[in-house]
Each structure stands twice: as C-alpha cells, then as structure tokens.
Design an enzyme around this catalytic site. Structure first.
Site, short mmCIF file in Angstrom:
data_model
loop_
_atom_site.label_atom_id
_atom_site.label_comp_id
_atom_site.label_asym_id
_atom_site.label_seq_id
_atom_site.Cartn_x
_atom_site.Cartn_y
_atom_site.Cartn_z
N ASP A 183 4.15 -2.11 12.76
CA ASP A 183 4.23 -2.65 11.40
C ASP A 183 4.53 -4.14 11.47
O ASP A 183 5.63 -4.55 11.87
CB ASP A 183 5.32 -1.92 10.61
CG ASP A 183 5.30 -2.31 9.14
OD1 ASP A 183 5.42 -3.52 8.86
OD2 ASP A 183 5.15 -1.43 8.29
N ARG A 219 0.85 -1.19 0.00
CA ARG A 219 0.00 0.00 0.00
C ARG A 219 0.88 1.23 0.00
O ARG A 219 1.90 1.29 0.68
CB ARG A 219 -1.01 0.00 1.14
CG ARG A 219 -0.44 0.00 2.52
CD ARG A 219 -1.53 0.11 3.56
NE ARG A 219 -0.92 0.34 4.86
CZ ARG A 219 -1.54 0.79 5.91
NH1 ARG A 219 -2.82 1.07 5.86
NH2 ARG A 219 -0.91 0.96 7.06
N ASP A 279 7.62 -5.39 9.48
CA ASP A 279 8.89 -5.00 10.10
C ASP A 279 9.16 -5.83 11.34
O ASP A 279 10.30 -6.23 11.60
CB ASP A 279 8.87 -3.51 10.49
CG ASP A 279 8.94 -2.60 9.28
OD1 ASP A 279 9.12 -3.11 8.16
OD2 ASP A 279 8.79 -1.38 9.46
N THR A 286 -1.29 7.49 -0.17
CA THR A 286 -2.70 7.31 -0.54
C THR A 286 -3.33 6.12 0.19
O THR A 286 -4.55 5.99 0.23
CB THR A 286 -2.82 7.03 -2.06
OG1 THR A 286 -2.20 5.76 -2.33
CG2 THR A 286 -2.15 8.12 -2.88
N1 URA Z 1 -0.16 -2.75 8.58
C1 URA Z 1 0.62 -2.99 9.67
O1 URA Z 1 1.61 -3.71 9.59
N2 URA Z 1 0.27 -2.41 10.83
C2 URA Z 1 -0.82 -1.62 10.97
O2 URA Z 1 -1.08 -1.14 12.08
C3 URA Z 1 -1.60 -1.39 9.83
C4 URA Z 1 -1.26 -1.95 8.64
#
Ligand code: URA
Length: 212
Positions: free
Chosen positions: A203, A103, A206, A107
């Site tokens: 994330d 993503r 990550d 946007t």
């Molecule tokens: N993607 C993620 O890894 N964490 C979020 O909080 C939202 C989307």
C-alpha cells in the site's frame, strides 16, 4: 493513450529499493521523490514552451521558456502527495490542485472526497500524480474530471502499473479524441484478488505516511 514505460538502470535501482518491504517510511519517501523527478523528466517532454531571446555577456541567444498558461499538477490524495515535491521541484511555476479519491475496499470503486481543482482547465496541460495504477478506476475517474473541465493534454505519472489497470484506462478512452499519456516506471505482473499490484510494493499510502 500513449504509454511510456521508462527504462533506465537508475529508475530500476530505485524502484527495487522502493519495493523492498524492509525499506522504512523516510527512505521510501525519499526514493519516491527521486523516482518522480526521473519520471517527470520524461513526462514533461511535450511541455509547451515559447521562444525568447536573452542577452548573454557575449551576444543575444535564442531560447525558450514555459508557455502560459502554466501546467497544472494534481496529486491524487493520499498517496499522490508523496509525488508532489519531486514534481514541483522540476516545475516550480506549475499550479497545484488536489483531488481526494478513495477506493472502496470491497467494490474497488473510487469516490471523490476532495476537489480542489480549478473549475476551468480549458487548454491546460495537466499532470496527474498517483503512485499505483491498479484497477484503473481512480485514474479513469480523474481523467474524466479533467476532460470535463476542459484540459486538453493529460499526463498520468504512476510509479507502478498493473496490466489490468492500463487495459481499463485504454478501454475507457477508446474511440475518444483525447490526448492522454501514461508515464510509468514499470508494468507488473497482475492484480491480486484484493486489488493489489503483484509483486508491487504494497500500500503506497501506508508506506509513505504510515497506516491510518
Ligand atoms: N494501491 C496501492 O497502494 N497498492 C496497490 O498495490 C494497489 C493500489
């Protein structure tokens, strides 16, 4: 869309440890793997089976085995990869496809960069793996692709979901005669302005694989 928010003390316990910012990557991966197995147990409740008879040492016994065609498991790259082992441990005969979606940071719209999914999914049960249902954009695009290819039952397994994401998927599916289920360990409070789930876990990609 059917929603199944799994409620189980073990799931809550593992999810809490997963959220904790002090949890390191190896532990995060192990916990995600264990959580997926617990969610997959619920997510496979309507998996198709056929009747078989086996001979025990004592007598014939009526049982079941997974029906053909086998289910298809599709992790959405990159973070969905962290859910694949747990899922295939439970469904070792499933076919595995890969869908790469990213993503845009500004946007928040998803684009597809890898499509290794059977071209014909007619009549197949598909399990989509994505740890975070945030805005819903990625999941909506993935569900649409599965439906275009003929899948007739789609189950999305997400570790965490945001109310906004669930509402977006529900709006996208409204009025369509499609068999879609969401299985998730928790629905959090909201999304923040950067599209992160709050309180969430940060994330997921990550935390699973390190920052790239
Ligand atoms: N993607 C993620 O890894 N964490 C979020 O909080 C939202 C989307």
């Amino acid at each position: 869309m059917r929603k199944l928010i799994t409620e189980h003390p073990l799931i809550s316990h593992k999810l809490t440890a997963l959220r904790d910012e002090r949890t390191d990557s190896p532990t995060f991966r192990r916990l995600a793997d264990e959580l997926v197995m617990l969610l997959a147990y619920e997510a496979t409740r309507s998996i198709r089976v056929e009747a078989v008879t086996v001979q025990t040492p004592v007598a014939p016994a009526q049982g079941v085995r997974l029906a053909a065609p086998t289910p298809v498991v599709i992790p959405i790259l990159r973070a969905g990869l962290g859910m694949l082992d747990g899922m295939t441990r439970l469904l070792p005969t499933a076919e595995v496809g890969f869908l790469g979606m990213v993503r845009d940071h500004d946007t928040l719209q998803p684009t597809t960069y890898a499509d290794r999914i059977p071209g014909d999914l007619k009549g197949r049960q598909v399990f989509l793996l994505d740890p975070m249902l945030a805005t819903g954009g990625t999941l909506i695009a993935a569900i649409d692709l599965m439906l275009e290819r003929g899948a007739n039952q789609i189950t999305a397994i997400c570790l965490l979901s945001a109310p906004e994401g669930i509402a977006a998927v529900e709006a996208a599916l409204a009025g369509r005669d499609v068999d879609v289920t969401l299985v998730t360990a928790a629905v959090d409070e909201k999304l923040n302005e950067k599209g992160y789930i709050v309180p969430g876990l940060g994330d997921a990609g990550d935390r699973l694989f390190g920052v790239v």
